[in-house]
Write a protein that holds these residues in place. Structure first.
Motif, PDB file in Angstrom:
ATOM      1  N   SER A 166       0.771  -0.743  -0.645  1.00  0.00           N
ATOM      2  CA  SER A 166       0.049  -0.047  -0.026  1.00  0.00           C
ATOM      3  C   SER A 166       0.723   1.331   0.280  1.00  0.00           C
ATOM      4  CB  SER A 166      -0.997  -0.227   1.125  1.00  0.00           C
ATOM      5  OG  SER A 166      -1.745   0.928   1.593  1.00  0.00           O
ATOM      6  N   ARG A 169      -2.776   6.309   2.232  1.00  0.00           N
ATOM      7  CA  ARG A 169      -3.899   6.585   1.712  1.00  0.00           C
ATOM      8  C   ARG A 169      -4.413   7.694   2.657  1.00  0.00           C
ATOM      9  NH1 ARG A 169      -7.342   1.675   1.974  1.00  0.00           N
ATOM     10  NH2 ARG A 169      -8.706   3.502   4.012  1.00  0.00           N
ATOM     11  N   LEU A 183      -3.109  -3.626   4.620  1.00  0.00           N
ATOM     12  CA  LEU A 183      -2.984  -2.581   4.133  1.00  0.00           C
ATOM     13  C   LEU A 183      -2.655  -1.360   4.760  1.00  0.00           C
ATOM     14  CD1 LEU A 183      -5.842  -1.501   2.088  1.00  0.00           C
ATOM     15  CD2 LEU A 183      -3.319  -2.614   1.264  1.00  0.00           C
TER      16      LEU A 183
END
Length: 328
Positions: A166, A169, A183
């Motif tokens: 990942s 975010r 993640l």
């Protein structure tokens, strides 16, 4: 585009140990801080650096337990440090600054196991991002004056090939919706690399260089504690008798091999003129420009760095976000 991110031809391999990497390197008079330097890879890192002559301060959440684990290792002291609590971080940096000692090497080693359910730190931030990365960001900024005083210092961040899982975010770094442990882990390890990239850009002029390392997979460390025996066996990390597998050609190492890339980043003269890079197997990693998706279920997952983890724009953006987050 990736001029710095090229192997140097160090002469070491995935099987090299921390002692082998440090052979011939004299660390007498060198002051080092290692977070979590009392267990797993961190313990081996502390032992090897002390053996080479360094004085080491180990930051630990449970100082008594850490002191017992470090008994018999020379020139080591323990300081209380909980990376999930901002006040503890500030107290640690104030104590170190108050000692008047320059800091030649900071190794941001500590980490937490995978959390299957959303866990928060004292600020209310997702715990893997907060502990694996943000707490170390605050710690490093708090130690900047001591790092500058060394007139040549290195900051080494423990990352992982798991950064491939990942990127950051940006719209929900704390997983307020839809928490997924893998993640969250991947994001925290990407953050550690981006931190090294931006630190080196900002602080190299002050003689402070940044590095991120993938130590390899070391069965039996605390970071594997959340994984069951069946999963470890299925991943090829333990054998039928439950014993850890050592296969450095597959990235699976013992603690002495796992600590090697950390001490390489911290001490190798080959890195005197280079920083802001990700290392694995005791050398600078190549860039995997077309990575396959990584789920965490692979038996032999790739570990080479991928573009999202060394992107300079993302590195600057994360630094600015992190400055905001630690002021809360």
């Amino acid at each position: 585009m990736y001029v710095k991110q090229q192997p140097l031809g160090s002469g070491f391999t995935a099987a090299s140990t921390a002692d082998e990497v440090l052979a011939g390197i004299d660390l007498n008079g060198i002051n080092i801080v290692v977070t979590g330097g009392h267990a797993g890879i961190g313990l081996e890192t502390t032992r090897a650096l002390s053996k080479a002559g360094a004085s080491v301060v180990v930051g630990a959440r449970r100082p008594g337990r850490a002191a017992a684990a470090l008994a018999g290792i020379e020139r080591v002291e323990v300081g209380p440090l909980d990376l999930a609590h901002p006040a503890s971080i500030d107290a640690f940096t104030a104590r170190y600054a108050g000692s008047g000692r320059p800091l030649h090497i900071l190794i941001n080693n500590a980490g937490v196991p995978l959390h299957e359910t959303l866990t928060l730190d004292a600020r209310g931030y997702e715990a893997q991002f907060a502990t694996n990365y943000l707490g170390h960001f605050q710690l490093t900024l708090g130690l900047l004056a001591s790092l500058r005083a060394a007139h040549g210092a290195r900051v080494v961040n423990l990352s992982s090939g798991g950064h491939r899982i990942s990127g950051i975010r940006w719209n929900d770094v704390h997983f307020t919706t839809g928490y997924q442990s893998l993640l969250a882990y991947g994001q925290s390890k990407t953050a550690a690399i981006l931190f090294a990239v931006e630190l080196d850009r900002r602080w190299a002029r002050d003689g402070v260089r940044g590095y991120a390392v993938h130590p390899g997979i070391v069965p039996g460390t605390s970071l594997n504690s959340s994984v069951g025996e069946e999963q470890l066996r299925a991943a090829g990390l333990i054998d039928e008798d439950g014993q850890p597998v050592v296969a450095p050609d597959r990235g699976i190492k013992n603690a002495r091999q796992g600590a090697a890339t950390t001490v390489f980043a911290a001490t190798s003269p080959l890195l005197d003129e280079i920083g802001g890079v990700y290392l694995m197997d005791n050398d600078v990693s190549v860039v995997d420009e077309n990575p396959e998706p990584v789920t965490g279920a692979e038996q032999d997952p790739p570990a080479e760095v991928v573009p999202h983890a060394i992107d300079p724009r993302s590195a600057e953006r994360l630094w600015e976000l992190s400055e905001e987050l630690i002021t809360v």
